[in-house]
Design a protein around this motif. Structure first.
Motif, PDB file in Angstrom:
ATOM      1  N   ARG A  60     -13.179  33.588  51.630  1.00  0.00           N
ATOM      2  CA  ARG A  60     -12.960  33.132  53.011  1.00  0.00           C
ATOM      3  C   ARG A  60     -13.611  34.094  54.007  1.00  0.00           C
ATOM      4  O   ARG A  60     -14.250  33.669  54.980  1.00  0.00           O
ATOM      5  CB  ARG A  60     -11.460  33.030  53.277  1.00  0.00           C
ATOM      6  N   ALA A  61     -13.465  35.399  53.765  1.00  0.00           N
ATOM      7  CA  ALA A  61     -14.066  36.385  54.666  1.00  0.00           C
ATOM      8  C   ALA A  61     -15.589  36.253  54.674  1.00  0.00           C
ATOM      9  O   ALA A  61     -16.236  36.372  55.738  1.00  0.00           O
ATOM     10  CB  ALA A  61     -13.651  37.789  54.242  1.00  0.00           C
ATOM     11  N   GLU A  98      -4.695  28.555  50.696  1.00  0.00           N
ATOM     12  CA  GLU A  98      -3.753  29.666  50.628  1.00  0.00           C
ATOM     13  C   GLU A  98      -2.385  29.249  51.167  1.00  0.00           C
ATOM     14  O   GLU A  98      -1.348  29.577  50.595  1.00  0.00           O
ATOM     15  CB  GLU A  98      -4.310  30.846  51.431  1.00  0.00           C
ATOM     16  N   LEU A 106       0.239  32.025  58.692  1.00  0.00           N
ATOM     17  CA  LEU A 106      -1.186  31.753  58.476  1.00  0.00           C
ATOM     18  C   LEU A 106      -1.626  30.481  59.190  1.00  0.00           C
ATOM     19  O   LEU A 106      -2.737  30.404  59.727  1.00  0.00           O
ATOM     20  CB  LEU A 106      -1.475  31.643  56.983  1.00  0.00           C
ATOM     21  N   ALA A 134      -5.439  35.441  44.234  1.00  0.00           N
ATOM     22  CA  ALA A 134      -5.529  35.118  45.657  1.00  0.00           C
ATOM     23  C   ALA A 134      -6.532  36.013  46.370  1.00  0.00           C
ATOM     24  O   ALA A 134      -7.117  35.620  47.387  1.00  0.00           O
ATOM     25  CB  ALA A 134      -4.151  35.246  46.298  1.00  0.00           C
ATOM     26  N   LYS A 135      -6.743  37.243  45.855  1.00  0.00           N
ATOM     27  CA  LYS A 135      -7.701  38.148  46.493  1.00  0.00           C
ATOM     28  C   LYS A 135      -9.118  37.591  46.446  1.00  0.00           C
ATOM     29  O   LYS A 135      -9.900  37.789  47.382  1.00  0.00           O
ATOM     30  CB  LYS A 135      -7.646  39.513  45.815  1.00  0.00           C
ATOM     31  N   ARG A 194      -8.399  28.809  53.853  1.00  0.00           N
ATOM     32  CA  ARG A 194      -7.103  29.192  54.428  1.00  0.00           C
ATOM     33  C   ARG A 194      -6.039  28.147  54.132  1.00  0.00           C
ATOM     34  O   ARG A 194      -4.892  28.478  53.806  1.00  0.00           O
ATOM     35  CB  ARG A 194      -7.249  29.385  55.932  1.00  0.00           C
ATOM     36  N   ASP A 209      -9.380  35.100  49.232  1.00  0.00           N
ATOM     37  CA  ASP A 209      -9.428  35.765  50.533  1.00  0.00           C
ATOM     38  C   ASP A 209     -10.801  36.375  50.776  1.00  0.00           C
ATOM     39  O   ASP A 209     -11.338  36.312  51.894  1.00  0.00           O
ATOM     40  CB  ASP A 209      -8.339  36.841  50.587  1.00  0.00           C
TER      41      ASP A 209
END
Length: 406
Positions: free
Chosen positions: A96-97, A115, A131, A89-90, A112, A93
């Protein structure tokens, strides 16, 4: 970006993977590899799709961070569809960032939603809602708005908020129609069928009948005492007593509730609670101890009185006692419930979703395979399990998520 890449991207956005492949199937540059991977995913060849996307991510240069991030998001979606819930999942993330930092709000929102959908699958509703609250679907294209409403509906169904779910599905249907993607429309229709499918069985006074999800929701607001075999709780008028970690006490409570207003012989209670074929003095002594524990646990909701031949459940405030049971009951019904979505699951993903050990899940899968109820393909870590959807019941009440008040 050249015209063929642009045309292929537009074909994929419209749900036309064959049209996209016609334009880029023979190309090996990074954008073409990425589009080919997405096209193969839409056609169902997830293994080939994952390999193509990884090749594309490597082929993009160090200055093409956005393109690499999009490949990561696409690979995460493949992992979700193939029920690889252990996918990092990292990495999603971080992608996404990166997308947000470069102004790609649509793909960042898509990341998002992936997730949130993963959290929904493993029953972490509070995190999913948290979220989802940060996302405003208004500026998004119809396909992404459909995904938003499907997530809203999924959470509402698991929370037993059928009106909220129905409204979300109506909005999802409208957005899917505007998107014009057949697969998306089919997903909305599949979700809507859950509301019209029996979600549980009501057992009372020796009779039983199926209940829709909205009827299960209505049952929670009545004054009857409910012994809930879907969640392993006993509830009445907002008071909830969980017996999820006390299987013997729940087995006694359910046996007594099914027989209400009559009593249950001691021998029957021994067989239900201890799975003993013949009751001896040690079983009867243990039964007295467990009945005492049940009486203390349910003291605010009901009493347990002794009769000449056994015990009877006596409600304190309710005028009726009912049992809410799963639509289909067998030793491995929870595993079947997840497999009934028609997707292929790994044993590790099932273990994560069920909150059980992988060895326990593997034993259940072996037993179901021996009974020809599930089938597997692949070997080792690539092994996946699946079964055709089971008609006639929905899996909502079998998923590991708490009801309001639990």
């Amino acid at each position: 970006m050249d015209s063929l890449i642009t045309a292929a991207a537009r074909a994929l956005a419209a749900g036309d993977p064959l049209g996209a492949l016609n334009r880029v199937a023979l190309r090996d540059d990074a954008p073409a590899l990425a589009l080919r991977g997405i096209a193969m995913a839409q056609l169902g060849d997830l293994v080939r799709a994952k390999a193509l996307l990884r090749s594309a991510a490597r082929a993009f240069g160090p200055r093409e961070a956005v393109a690499r991030a999009r490949c990561v998001v696409a690979e995460a979606e493949i992992a979700l569809v193939s029920r690889d819930l252990t996918w990092p999942a990292k990495a999603l993330d971080a992608a996404r960032a990166t997308l947000e930092a470069h102004g790609d709000r649509v793909n960042a929102a898509h990341a998002r939603y992936l997730e949130v959908r993963r959290l929904l699958l493993i029953g972490r509703l509070d995190q999913a809602e948290h979220l989802l609250a940060d996302l405003d679907p208004t500026p998004f294209p119809p396909a992404l708005r459909t995904a938003h409403e499907l997530v809203v509906a999924g959470i509402a169904m698991r929370r037993l908020r059928t009106e909220t779910a129905r409204a979300a599905l109506t909005r999802a249907e409208d957005a899917a129609r505007r998107a014009g993607i057949p697969g998306l429309t089919a997903e909305v229709e599949s979700a809507a069928r859950i509301l019209a499918t029996p979600a549980a069985r009501l057992m009372a006074r020796g009779m039983e009948r199926p209940l829709l999800l909205e009827e299960v929701e209505a049952l929670q607001t009545t004054s009857v005492l409910v012994v809930d075999a879907c969640r392993h709780v006993v509830r009445n008028a907002g008071t909830v007593v969980s017996l999820a970690r006390r299987p013997v006490l729940f087995a006694l409570a359910r046996a007594l509730a099914e027989a209400w207003p009559g009593d249950v012989p001691r021998g029957t209670l021994v067989a239900r609670a201890f799975r003993a074929k013949h009751a001896d003095e040690s079983h009867r002594a243990r039964l007295r101890v467990e009945v005492g524990r049940l009486r203390a646990t349910l003291r605010t909701l009901a009493g347990v009185s002794a009769t000449k031949r056994g015990f009877v459940l006596v409600p304190r405030h309710a005028g009726e006692i009912v049992v809410l049971a799963r639509p289909v009951e067998e030793p491995h019904a929870a595993v079947l419930a997840f497999l009934a979505d028609g997707e292929s699951w790994s044993s590790s993903a099932l273990a994560l979703a069920l909150g059980a050990s992988q060895r326990t899940v593997q034993r259940a899968l072996d037993a179901l395979a021996a009974a020809d109820k599930v089938q597997s393909f692949g070997r080792g870590r690539a092994r996946r399990w699946m079964t055709p959807p089971v008609p006639g019941f929905t899996t909502t009440l079998l998923l590991p998520a708490p009801l309001p008040g639990d």
